[in-house]
Design a protein around this motif. Structure first.
Motif, PDB file in Angstrom:
ATOM      1  N   VAL A  75       0.865  -1.172   0.000  1.00 22.69           N
ATOM      2  CA  VAL A  75       0.000   0.000   0.000  1.00 22.69           C
ATOM      3  C   VAL A  75       0.904   1.225   0.000  1.00 22.69           C
ATOM      4  O   VAL A  75       1.689   1.443   0.948  1.00 22.69           O
ATOM      5  N   SER A  76       0.820   2.017  -1.062  1.00 21.00           N
ATOM      6  CA  SER A  76       1.707   3.183  -1.159  1.00 21.00           C
ATOM      7  C   SER A  76       1.094   4.439  -0.575  1.00 21.00           C
ATOM      8  O   SER A  76       1.827   5.336  -0.131  1.00 21.00           O
ATOM      9  N   ASP A  77      -0.236   4.532  -0.537  1.00 13.66           N
ATOM     10  CA  ASP A  77      -0.850   5.760  -0.030  1.00 13.66           C
ATOM     11  C   ASP A  77      -2.283   5.459   0.394  1.00 13.66           C
ATOM     12  O   ASP A  77      -2.946   4.576  -0.169  1.00 13.66           O
ATOM     13  N   ILE A  78      -2.745   6.198   1.394  1.00 13.26           N
ATOM     14  CA  ILE A  78      -4.128   6.108   1.873  1.00 13.26           C
ATOM     15  C   ILE A  78      -4.665   7.523   1.971  1.00 13.26           C
ATOM     16  O   ILE A  78      -4.080   8.379   2.648  1.00 13.26           O
ATOM     17  N   ASP A  79      -5.780   7.768   1.297  1.00  8.22           N
ATOM     18  CA  ASP A  79      -6.376   9.095   1.272  1.00  8.22           C
ATOM     19  C   ASP A  79      -7.835   8.985   1.702  1.00  8.22           C
ATOM     20  O   ASP A  79      -8.480   7.957   1.484  1.00  8.22           O
ATOM     21  N   ALA A  80      -8.347  10.048   2.334  1.00  7.12           N
ATOM     22  CA  ALA A  80      -9.745  10.106   2.768  1.00  7.12           C
ATOM     23  C   ALA A  80     -10.396  11.304   2.105  1.00  7.12           C
ATOM     24  O   ALA A  80     -10.449  12.397   2.694  1.00  7.12           O
TER      25      ALA A  80
END
Length: 351
Positions: A75-80
């Motif tokens: 997982v390279s990035d998590i955005d909301a």
């Protein structure tokens, strides 16, 4: 300032300055070419965006991505972008990316689960047949992924402990204590009975157990005898007739009402009191009967004994007619005895 120069290798200050400028320009040009070349050459990285309504504990940048049991990326990035909406960028790199794209479709199931026995959380992808194939940069709508991570499991166990177990544990123990206290006398009686049986038993179980088996068989036979009448009662057609329930209710109501009222009035003190003058007369009559027939009980027993002896002496013969049984001893008439073929009587006088 004194200058120290090697003969034949000396140059002016302007020459050194020009050489420095040329060197710097060459380094800058090489660096720019390298950056442009790296950007121009594909890096072999494949990115898939997963949209979900929740993210489990332990899922963060760097978490593993597992496809059908094999780790294929991170997982390279998590955005909301919005409340209850998350975008997870999955970085699939190397040859595994091509293998992943060969089976990834828009029907792929996304879940959060441990990737090993140590409970490390990972994004788990499970391919499904059918659907549209995924490409680099595609978006996969996962909805509400199943959360089976160790963090969620521990949180649920904590909720069960705090909300379900702890508040009622004291009540459960209290009820168990009361039930135990109530059963103690029964257990004590059972123990005393077993102790008495063990101390006073004189017949071995080898003898008693078959008798208990016969008793159970007899009880079973009793139930077998009762079942046919019960079955006939269940098939009784009278209650199924139209109006039977109403007639039965009327009969019970009449019995409960007028009949019981009349019986109660008949047995009341006012009604029974009218028979009081007859009591002395009935008492004198009974006394007279007893005086006329003294020892009536003894006489009755003797009469019953006489009748039983007569019945024994006159058994039923052919055709059901009574026959008188006579046993005569003919010691004084040897000829008659021989003619009749009677055996000699031993120890008995002649009659």
């Amino acid at each position: 300032m004194t200058e120290f120069r090697i003969p034949g290798m000396s140059a002016s200050a302007g020459a050194y300055r020009n050489r420095a400028l040329i060197t710097i320009a060459a380094v800058v040009a090489a660096t720019a070419a390298t950056v442009v070349g790296l950007r121009a050459v594909p890096d072999g990285t494949t990115e898939i965006t997963v949209r979900a309504s929740s993210v489990a504990g332990g899922i963060r940048p760097g978490a593993a991505v597992v496809l059908n049991g094999s780790e294929v990326g991170v997982v390279s990035d998590i955005d909301a972008p919005a409340p209850d909406s998350y975008a997870l960028t999955l970085d699939l790199s190397g040859d595994r990316a091509d293998d992943a794209l060969a089976v990834l479709t828009d029907r792929t199931v996304v879940s959060y689960a441990p990737k090993n026995l140590f409970g490390i959380s990972a994004v788990v992808l499970t391919s499904q047949s059918g659907g549209t194939a995924m490409q680099n940069g595609s978006t996969l709508d996962a909805g509400e992924p199943e959360d089976a991570t160790m963090t969620t499991l521990l949180r649920k166990l904590s909720d069960v402990q705090n909300e379900a177990f702890d508040p009622y544990m004291s009540d459960i123990l209290t009820v168990a204590a009361k039930a135990t206290d109530g059963l103690l006398p029964i257990l004590g009686v059972a123990g005393q009975i077993m102790s008495d049986v063990a101390e006073t038993q004189v017949v071995s179980p080898r003898t008693t157990l078959p008798q208990f088996a016969q008793l159970v068989a007899g009880v079973r036979g009793t139930f077998d005898d009762l079942l046919p009448p019960i079955r006939r009662l269940m098939h009784w057609q009278a209650p199924r007739r139209e109006g039977f329930s109403e007639l039965a209710e009327q009969g019970l109501s009449f019995t409960e009402g007028p009949v019981m009222d009349e019986v109660t009035a008949l047995l009341s003190d006012s009604e029974l009191g009218q028979t009081a003058p007859l009591m002395p007369v009935l008492t004198a009559l009974f006394d007279r009967v007893n005086a006329t027939f003294p020892d009536s009980r003894t006489n009755g027993i003797q009469i019953a004994t006489l009748i039983e002896r007569l019945r024994t002496a006159l058994p039923a013969g052919p055709g059901g007619k009574p026959v008188l049984t006579v046993d005569a001893v003919l010691e004084s008439a040897p000829g008659l005895k021989a003619a009749l073929g009677r055996p000699p009587a031993h120890g008995r006088g002649a009659k």
